[in-house]
Design a protein around this motif. Structure first.
Motif, PDB file in Angstrom:
ATOM      1  N   ASN A 196     -13.007   8.933   5.887  1.00  0.00           N
ATOM      2  CA  ASN A 196     -13.261   7.520   5.828  1.00  0.00           C
ATOM      3  C   ASN A 196     -11.900   6.787   5.394  1.00  0.00           C
ATOM      4  OD1 ASN A 196     -15.852   7.827   5.854  1.00  0.00           O
ATOM      5  ND2 ASN A 196     -16.392   8.198   3.946  1.00  0.00           N
ATOM      6  N   THR A 197     -10.910   7.217   6.017  1.00  0.00           N
ATOM      7  CA  THR A 197      -9.441   6.644   5.839  1.00  0.00           C
ATOM      8  C   THR A 197      -9.123   5.812   7.221  1.00  0.00           C
ATOM      9  OG1 THR A 197      -8.826   8.118   4.013  1.00  0.00           O
ATOM     10  CG2 THR A 197      -7.314   6.545   4.959  1.00  0.00           C
ATOM     11  N   ASP A 198      -8.752   4.519   6.950  1.00  0.00           N
ATOM     12  CA  ASP A 198      -8.415   3.869   8.006  1.00  0.00           C
ATOM     13  C   ASP A 198      -7.189   4.424   8.710  1.00  0.00           C
ATOM     14  OD1 ASP A 198      -7.411   1.992   9.794  1.00  0.00           O
ATOM     15  OD2 ASP A 198      -7.683   0.258   8.485  1.00  0.00           O
ATOM     16  N   PRO A 199      -7.100   4.957   9.767  1.00  0.00           N
ATOM     17  CA  PRO A 199      -5.967   5.537  10.643  1.00  0.00           C
ATOM     18  C   PRO A 199      -4.844   4.682  10.469  1.00  0.00           C
ATOM     19  CG  PRO A 199      -7.867   5.915  11.922  1.00  0.00           C
ATOM     20  CD  PRO A 199      -8.514   4.677  10.985  1.00  0.00           C
ATOM     21  N   ALA A 200      -4.807   3.341  10.525  1.00  0.00           N
ATOM     22  CA  ALA A 200      -3.818   2.610  10.412  1.00  0.00           C
ATOM     23  C   ALA A 200      -3.189   2.543   8.940  1.00  0.00           C
ATOM     24  CB  ALA A 200      -4.359   1.142  10.729  1.00  0.00           C
ATOM     25  N   ARG A 201      -3.931   3.028   8.274  1.00  0.00           N
ATOM     26  CA  ARG A 201      -3.109   3.365   6.834  1.00  0.00           C
ATOM     27  C   ARG A 201      -2.541   4.700   6.516  1.00  0.00           C
ATOM     28  NH1 ARG A 201      -2.094  -1.560   5.368  1.00  0.00           N
ATOM     29  NH2 ARG A 201      -2.125  -1.154   3.009  1.00  0.00           N
ATOM     30  N   LEU A 202      -2.680   5.559   7.397  1.00  0.00           N
ATOM     31  CA  LEU A 202      -2.155   6.888   7.138  1.00  0.00           C
ATOM     32  C   LEU A 202      -0.665   6.944   7.776  1.00  0.00           C
ATOM     33  CD1 LEU A 202      -4.990   9.159   8.347  1.00  0.00           C
ATOM     34  CD2 LEU A 202      -4.484   8.291   6.037  1.00  0.00           C
TER      35      LEU A 202
ATOM     36  N   MET B 123      -2.948   5.012  -3.997  1.00  0.00           N
ATOM     37  CA  MET B 123      -2.225   5.730  -3.133  1.00  0.00           C
ATOM     38  C   MET B 123      -1.839   4.861  -1.957  1.00  0.00           C
ATOM     39  SD  MET B 123      -1.862   8.903  -3.020  1.00  0.00           S
ATOM     40  CE  MET B 123      -2.142   9.487  -1.304  1.00  0.00           C
ATOM     41  N   GLU B 124      -2.278   4.072  -1.674  1.00  0.00           N
ATOM     42  CA  GLU B 124      -1.929   3.030  -0.452  1.00  0.00           C
ATOM     43  C   GLU B 124      -0.259   2.506  -0.891  1.00  0.00           C
ATOM     44  OE1 GLU B 124      -3.363   1.707   2.170  1.00  0.00           O
ATOM     45  OE2 GLU B 124      -5.468   2.647   1.614  1.00  0.00           O
ATOM     46  N   ILE B 125      -0.067   2.508  -2.127  1.00  0.00           N
ATOM     47  CA  ILE B 125       1.461   1.910  -2.262  1.00  0.00           C
ATOM     48  C   ILE B 125       2.491   3.187  -1.848  1.00  0.00           C
ATOM     49  CG2 ILE B 125       2.843   1.777  -4.344  1.00  0.00           C
ATOM     50  CD1 ILE B 125       1.071   0.254  -5.734  1.00  0.00           C
ATOM     51  N   ILE B 126       1.747   4.351  -2.098  1.00  0.00           N
ATOM     52  CA  ILE B 126       2.597   5.477  -1.726  1.00  0.00           C
ATOM     53  C   ILE B 126       2.768   5.614  -0.070  1.00  0.00           C
ATOM     54  CG2 ILE B 126       2.782   8.141  -1.878  1.00  0.00           C
ATOM     55  CD1 ILE B 126       1.330   8.067  -4.543  1.00  0.00           C
ATOM     56  N   VAL B 127       1.465   5.728   0.410  1.00  0.00           N
ATOM     57  CA  VAL B 127       1.334   6.288   1.962  1.00  0.00           C
ATOM     58  C   VAL B 127       1.898   4.846   2.649  1.00  0.00           C
ATOM     59  CG1 VAL B 127      -0.332   6.382   3.742  1.00  0.00           C
ATOM     60  CG2 VAL B 127      -0.687   7.510   1.519  1.00  0.00           C
ATOM     61  N   ASN B 128       1.927   3.794   2.237  1.00  0.00           N
ATOM     62  CA  ASN B 128       2.358   2.880   2.907  1.00  0.00           C
ATOM     63  C   ASN B 128       3.631   2.144   2.539  1.00  0.00           C
ATOM     64  OD1 ASN B 128       0.761   2.605   5.347  1.00  0.00           O
ATOM     65  ND2 ASN B 128      -1.043   2.213   3.849  1.00  0.00           N
ATOM     66  N   ARG B 129       4.281   2.575   1.591  1.00  0.00           N
ATOM     67  CA  ARG B 129       5.789   2.534   1.227  1.00  0.00           C
ATOM     68  C   ARG B 129       5.740   1.068   0.814  1.00  0.00           C
ATOM     69  NH1 ARG B 129       4.496   5.699   6.006  1.00  0.00           N
ATOM     70  NH2 ARG B 129       6.568   6.409   6.862  1.00  0.00           N
TER      71      ARG B 129
ATOM     72  N   ASN C 171     -15.383  20.591   7.864  1.00  0.00           N
ATOM     73  CA  ASN C 171     -16.151  19.365   7.309  1.00  0.00           C
ATOM     74  C   ASN C 171     -15.115  18.600   6.420  1.00  0.00           C
ATOM     75  OD1 ASN C 171     -18.933  20.005   8.060  1.00  0.00           O
ATOM     76  ND2 ASN C 171     -18.486  22.188   7.111  1.00  0.00           N
ATOM     77  N   PRO C 172     -14.363  17.722   6.884  1.00  0.00           N
ATOM     78  CA  PRO C 172     -13.502  16.970   6.005  1.00  0.00           C
ATOM     79  C   PRO C 172     -14.130  16.635   4.897  1.00  0.00           C
ATOM     80  CG  PRO C 172     -13.465  16.209   8.293  1.00  0.00           C
ATOM     81  CD  PRO C 172     -14.679  16.967   8.236  1.00  0.00           C
ATOM     82  N   PRO C 173     -13.534  17.084   3.584  1.00  0.00           N
ATOM     83  CA  PRO C 173     -14.161  16.736   2.361  1.00  0.00           C
ATOM     84  C   PRO C 173     -13.943  15.479   1.727  1.00  0.00           C
ATOM     85  CG  PRO C 173     -12.101  17.844   2.099  1.00  0.00           C
ATOM     86  CD  PRO C 173     -12.105  17.487   3.626  1.00  0.00           C
ATOM     87  N   THR C 174     -14.909  14.893   0.969  1.00  0.00           N
ATOM     88  CA  THR C 174     -14.672  13.686   0.250  1.00  0.00           C
ATOM     89  C   THR C 174     -14.403  14.079  -1.116  1.00  0.00           C
ATOM     90  OG1 THR C 174     -17.068  13.721  -0.201  1.00  0.00           O
ATOM     91  CG2 THR C 174     -16.303  12.295   1.617  1.00  0.00           C
TER      92      THR C 174
END
Lengths: 353, 353
Positions: B63-69, A275-281, B13-16
């Protein structure tokens, strides 16, 4: 003159996991045979050094669709293929005199009969520190792989920060040095196994080298890659690749060069972080150095590397090779050190009887 | 005029893993609130249709690093974000009159107060068969994603064979149609779930569509991709991506668009076939359509698509949408159909009380 007798290692049982070195299911068998005499434009060569390459593991993998392989596989009953440095013993080719050293593909064989066109004469240069083994290392496949992957495939620039895994390996150490001393990347981060290797990688110019065997490896890697990196040069695949997918910057690039972490166990844990490949192009490019060689790019690449060696920037001293004096009957054992992290720099088998 | 009362779905409740639709750990909570009156250059809108997008699942992941979204996440306590088609009810903006339909981001809310600059007026065209919902489908995010990914990201050409997964989805069906009717790809192969969807994808122009639910799916896929394909447009990730890594041609390209197969279970089996990327020199490019929109590319893309709709080539009839009339209290339920393969074409929530 009658044919030369030689011992050869034959692929007996293509492995699905770890190569097996002895017993009834051994991957390789030692056999003795008599070679034909060299024909027109052929030479008889004696193997001095064998190159140990992770790719050899792929050449003998069972159950792979031949259409998906980048080179003809070694099949059951054939001599195990290997690059090497050999000495011409007998020649029917005008350009190759006996005594000439050549870079060629002798396989795991003490002697081989080869077409002269497949033997590249090499000129070691003692004064410049260029030894015969460098033609299967820094100036051979690994050096070209490093250069092609970094410069052509992922187009490294001075403004890029680069992470290199397998940084103490034959290719990895050259990636570090080319990134630092030819491209001039702003930051070069190595990943290697063990303190000693890491310090060595740093001595070659890496700003930092992180030890993947350290218990806090992930924390160290996160710290070393703060702000993320533009380029990841991947020699190992597996878990380290999975982590690095989270550390490559938005619009960053990955050179997919090798996956030694999985060669002996392709069914081991797969990649989770696609997913990192997608989200971070992220751009991923797989490559094989033979494409560069076929395209005639190797000459200028080697020239660049030699230039930097002569300037004292790129280091190819004895600590950049692990030369293992090996009896011919132990050739597979030395090769297997590759998968155990046994080498610093290029792993070379020196045939000693 | 005092503020408008509205019901809203709040991220509780953000789901995992799978979103939970009821009980104490429910992912979303239904609440009632009173909106502020629209200020200067703001409008009050009423939600007519909500867009259901797999990406919404990523916006609420814990649990996702905001910098990666790639976009601001929806955090606990916020209204669930969603694209939609709304009608302007009250306006303090000169360019938006009450009654005007707009494409905007109302979230899961019956009414919303929005800045006029974030509301794009839309002009349905009944004669051309362009309905309001198309502005969140064929002419909205999914259509643009298909066009940008296929044409810009992996540079599809007429000589390319293309495989599209999720081919009966909102994006996938447009990839099939753009590949066939705009690019003119030599061969277009869909992958979808179930006979009916596969036949529908073929009716849109796919040369063949393979049913991933069929017991002999792999054999069918292998046959459909004989000789391998130049391009794989991946909407699903997971096991189908893993298979397709073995079917992309040497020097082929992969558009990494989505991974719906893993959104609800990122720890499920990882990718095993990364080696194919190396050995077959595959290029993978992740992308997000917002890059194209930010770069001002959406206008010309929509124009191209509309042109082909008017020529009768690209089909956006009622079978290209699954419009689900939904009471507001069932909004999350309709959304979840996305992850169950419940829709053919765009999944649209039509708010009905």
């Amino acid at each position: 003159m009658s044919g030369q007798q030689t011992r050869q290692w034959i692929l007996a049982n293509p492995p699905t996991k770890d190569p097996i070195l002895s017993g009834p299911n051994a991957t390789f068998n030692l056999e003795t045979t008599t070679l034909p005499s060299p024909g027109a434009n052929q030479v008889l060569v004696k193997t001095l050094y064998l190159s140990n390459d992770p790719a050899q593991r792929a050449w003998i993998q069972l159950n792979t669709d031949p259409a998906r392989l980048y080179t003809t596989p070694v099949t059951k009953g054939e001599v195990m293929r290997a690059f090497g440095v050999c000495e011409v013993v007998e020649s029917n080719a005008p350009n190759l005199k006996p005594g000439q050293l050549v870079s060629c593909v002798p396989g795991w064989s003490e002697y081989a009969v080869l077409d002269a066109k497949d033997c590249r004469p090499i000129q070691p240069d003692e004064k410049a520190g260029i030894r015969p083994t460098h033609f299967i290392g820094a100036l051979g496949g690994p050096g070209l792989t490093a250069y092609y992957g970094l410069v052509d495939v992922v187009r490294a620039q001075p403004e890029d920060a680069v992470v290199v895994s397998g940084a103490a390996g034959a290719t990895g150490n050259m990636v570090v040095q080319i990134a630092k001393h030819i491209v001039g990347c702003r930051r070069v981060i190595g990943i290697a196994g063990g303190e000693a290797k890491c310090r060595w990688v740093e001595s070659l110019g890496a700003d930092i080298c992180v030890d993947y065997k350290a218990p806090d490896f992930k924390e160290q890697l996160w710290k070393a890659t703060e702000g993320f990196v533009e380029i990841y040069f991947d020699n190992v695949g597996g878990d380290i690749l999975d982590l690095m997918l989270k550390r490559v910057k938005r619009f960053g690039r990955i050179a997919a060069c090798g996956a030694i972490a999985r060669y002996n166990d392709p069914e081991a844990g797969g990649l989770k972080n696609w997913m990192e490949i997608i989200v971070n192009r992220i751009e991923v490019r797989g490559f094989i150095v033979t494409d560069a060689i076929t395209a005639g790019k190797s000459g200028p690449m080697v020239q660049k590397i030699v230039e930097k060696i002569k300037e004292g920037k790129i280091k190819i001293g004895e600590d950049s090779e692990t030369v293992v004096p090996t009896r011919f009957e132990d050739v597979p054992k030395t090769w297997r050190m590759l998968f155990e992290g046994g080498n610093q720099g290029k792993l070379v088998t020196e045939i000693k009887g």
